[in-house]
Write an enzyme that holds these catalytic residues in place. Structure first.
Site, short mmCIF file in Angstrom:
data_model
loop_
_atom_site.label_atom_id
_atom_site.label_comp_id
_atom_site.label_asym_id
_atom_site.label_seq_id
_atom_site.Cartn_x
_atom_site.Cartn_y
_atom_site.Cartn_z
N SER A 138 -17.47 -1.79 13.72
CA SER A 138 -17.14 -3.05 14.39
C SER A 138 -18.43 -3.87 14.44
CB SER A 138 -16.67 -2.76 15.81
OG SER A 138 -16.60 -3.95 16.57
N TYR A 151 -17.00 1.61 24.07
CA TYR A 151 -16.57 1.32 22.69
C TYR A 151 -17.78 1.00 21.82
CZ TYR A 151 -14.12 -1.18 18.89
OH TYR A 151 -13.65 -1.61 17.68
N1 LIG Z 1 -8.86 -5.66 15.19
C1 LIG Z 1 -10.12 -5.95 15.45
O1 LIG Z 1 -10.44 -7.08 15.88
C2 LIG Z 1 -11.18 -4.90 15.23
C3 LIG Z 1 -12.50 -5.32 15.35
C4 LIG Z 1 -13.51 -4.38 15.15
C5 LIG Z 1 -13.20 -3.09 14.80
N2 LIG Z 1 -11.89 -2.71 14.70
C6 LIG Z 1 -11.63 -1.31 14.35
O2 LIG Z 1 -10.65 -1.24 13.35
C7 LIG Z 1 -9.97 0.01 13.42
C8 LIG Z 1 -8.47 -0.23 13.36
O3 LIG Z 1 -8.06 -0.94 14.51
P1 LIG Z 1 -6.91 -2.04 14.51
O4 LIG Z 1 -7.53 -3.34 14.78
O5 LIG Z 1 -6.05 -1.90 13.31
O6 LIG Z 1 -6.14 -1.62 15.85
P2 LIG Z 1 -4.69 -0.97 16.10
O7 LIG Z 1 -3.64 -1.87 15.56
O8 LIG Z 1 -4.67 -0.60 17.53
O9 LIG Z 1 -4.70 0.34 15.19
C9 LIG Z 1 -5.40 1.48 15.56
C10 LIG Z 1 -5.00 2.63 14.67
O10 LIG Z 1 -5.70 3.81 15.07
C11 LIG Z 1 -4.78 4.85 15.31
N3 LIG Z 1 -5.25 5.74 16.37
C12 LIG Z 1 -5.55 5.41 17.65
N4 LIG Z 1 -5.89 6.50 18.35
C13 LIG Z 1 -5.79 7.55 17.49
C14 LIG Z 1 -5.98 8.95 17.62
N5 LIG Z 1 -6.32 9.51 18.78
N6 LIG Z 1 -5.78 9.74 16.53
C15 LIG Z 1 -5.41 9.18 15.35
N7 LIG Z 1 -5.22 7.88 15.17
C16 LIG Z 1 -5.38 7.07 16.22
C17 LIG Z 1 -3.48 4.15 15.70
O11 LIG Z 1 -2.34 4.94 15.38
P3 LIG Z 1 -1.52 5.86 16.40
O12 LIG Z 1 -1.39 5.12 17.69
O13 LIG Z 1 -0.23 6.06 15.65
O14 LIG Z 1 -2.30 7.13 16.51
C18 LIG Z 1 -3.51 2.94 14.76
O15 LIG Z 1 -2.99 3.29 13.50
C19 LIG Z 1 -10.44 0.66 14.73
O16 LIG Z 1 -11.42 1.64 14.43
C20 LIG Z 1 -11.06 -0.49 15.49
O17 LIG Z 1 -12.06 -0.05 16.37
C21 LIG Z 1 -10.87 -3.58 14.91
#
Ligand SMILES: NC(=O)c1ccc[n+]([C@@H]2O[C@H](COP(=O)([O-])OP(=O)(O)OC[C@H]3O[C@@H](n4cnc5c(N)ncnc54)[C@H](OP(=O)(O)O)[C@@H]3O)[C@@H](O)[C@H]2O)c1
Length: 261
Positions: A138, A151
């Site tokens: 991130s 985080y």
């Molecule tokens: N969106 C943003 O603005 C943003 C910015 C910076 C970084 N990120 C990073 O991008 C990555 C993806 O996030 P996203 O934005 O796509 O958010 P999201 O829509 O909340 O997706 C998160 C994913 O992680 C999985 N997950 C959560 N807890 C888990 C666990 N204990 N074991 C296995 N899988 C787990 C969830 O699936 P289940 O609930 O089915 O397990 C889901 O598929 C993350 O690492 C996040 O920190 C996102």
């Protein structure tokens, strides 16, 4: 750019960035392993891709269970070319109002789960003499912002681990890429943990206005194919990385006024 026939394993593939990456890798010819906790959502994503796909449900918080998941993947495909460590959970709470259990939970999922899975696949990648581990960090892995203390710590820790690992793997044929998203329009804030461990349940304005996940994936795949060490993907918030490096005092003052939850 082609990932033709390559075996690409995406964690957090049930939604958001991981789903978009899985779809993009499938279009680029990859065979897929899709992981997260929600098996029904993984099956939905699998049904939308034309690629040969193996669904492997897992919980990153259960590090001890992960080596067996690697064996499932290798028993099916016999190899692994790219692991995308994308699964993760965010935070929306002041440090002082965040229980230590929540601090630990964020480290277990974002850091230890990612490290455990990476260590479990490494022997196979080294035996092949090829492969890439991609970790979705991130911008908050480069600088801490309000409401993200644990985080930010979990994402900063990933940079330390994977920078060291990259140097150790030099010459092995195995590479490390760290991608740092800015604001991407996913359920990340809805699913983010608050101080008592409950999910926030609402969409942030900044996240709502962020890049589409498909656009993130469109930019990410060439960076992965080129074997970049580290890259930032988002809007003008990515400038924060350079401001912190070249004008740290100014940037620290800016963060005290940051309105973004
Ligand atoms: N969106 C943003 O603005 C943003 C910015 C910076 C970084 N990120 C990073 O991008 C990555 C993806 O996030 P996203 O934005 O796509 O958010 P999201 O829509 O909340 O997706 C998160 C994913 O992680 C999985 N997950 C959560 N807890 C888990 C666990 N204990 N074991 C296995 N899988 C787990 C969830 O699936 P289940 O609930 O089915 O397990 C889901 O598929 C993350 O690492 C996040 O920190 C996102």
């Amino acid at each position: 750019m082609s990932f033709q026939n390559q075996v690409v394993w995406v964690t957090g593939a049930s939604a958001g960035i991981g789903e978009a990456l899985a779809r993009a890798f499938a279009r680029a010819g990859a065979r897929l392993v899709l992981s997260a906790r929600n098996e029904a959502e993984l099956q939905r994503v699998a049904a939308c891709t034309p690629a040969e796909t193996l669904v492997v449900p897992l919980d990153l918080a259960d590090a001890a269970s992960l080596p067996a998941k690697v064996q499932l993947v290798l028993a099916h495909f016999g190899r692994l070319d790219v692991l995308v460590n994308n699964g993760g959970v965010s935070q929306r709470s002041l440090a002082l109002e965040t229980s230590l259990e929540v601090d630990r939970r964020l480290m277990e999922v974002n850091y230890f789960g990612t490290v455990a899975l990476s260590k479990a696949v490494l022997p196979q990648l080294l035996a092949q003499g090829s492969g890439r581990i991609v970790t979705i960090s991130s911008l908050v892995g480069k600088f801490g912002t309000p409401y993200r203390s644990a985080y930010a710590a979990s994402k900063h820790a990933l940079h330390g681990f994977f920078d060291s690992l990259r140097a150790e793997l030099h010459g092995s044929g195995v590479g490390i890429t760290i991608l740092c998203p800015g604001f991407i329009r996913t359920g990340v804030s809805v699913n983010a943990l608050t101080g008592d461990g409950r999910a926030l349940g609402t969409m942030d304005e900044a996240t709502e206005q962020g890049l589409a996940p498909a656009e993130f994936a469109r930019r990410a795949l060439p960076l992965i194919a080129r074997g970049e060490n580290e890259a930032y993907i988002g809007g003008r918030e990515t400038l924060g990385v350079f401001l912190k490096r070249f004008a740290p005092g100014l940037f620290a003052r800016f963060l005290t006024r940051a309105k973004v939850r």
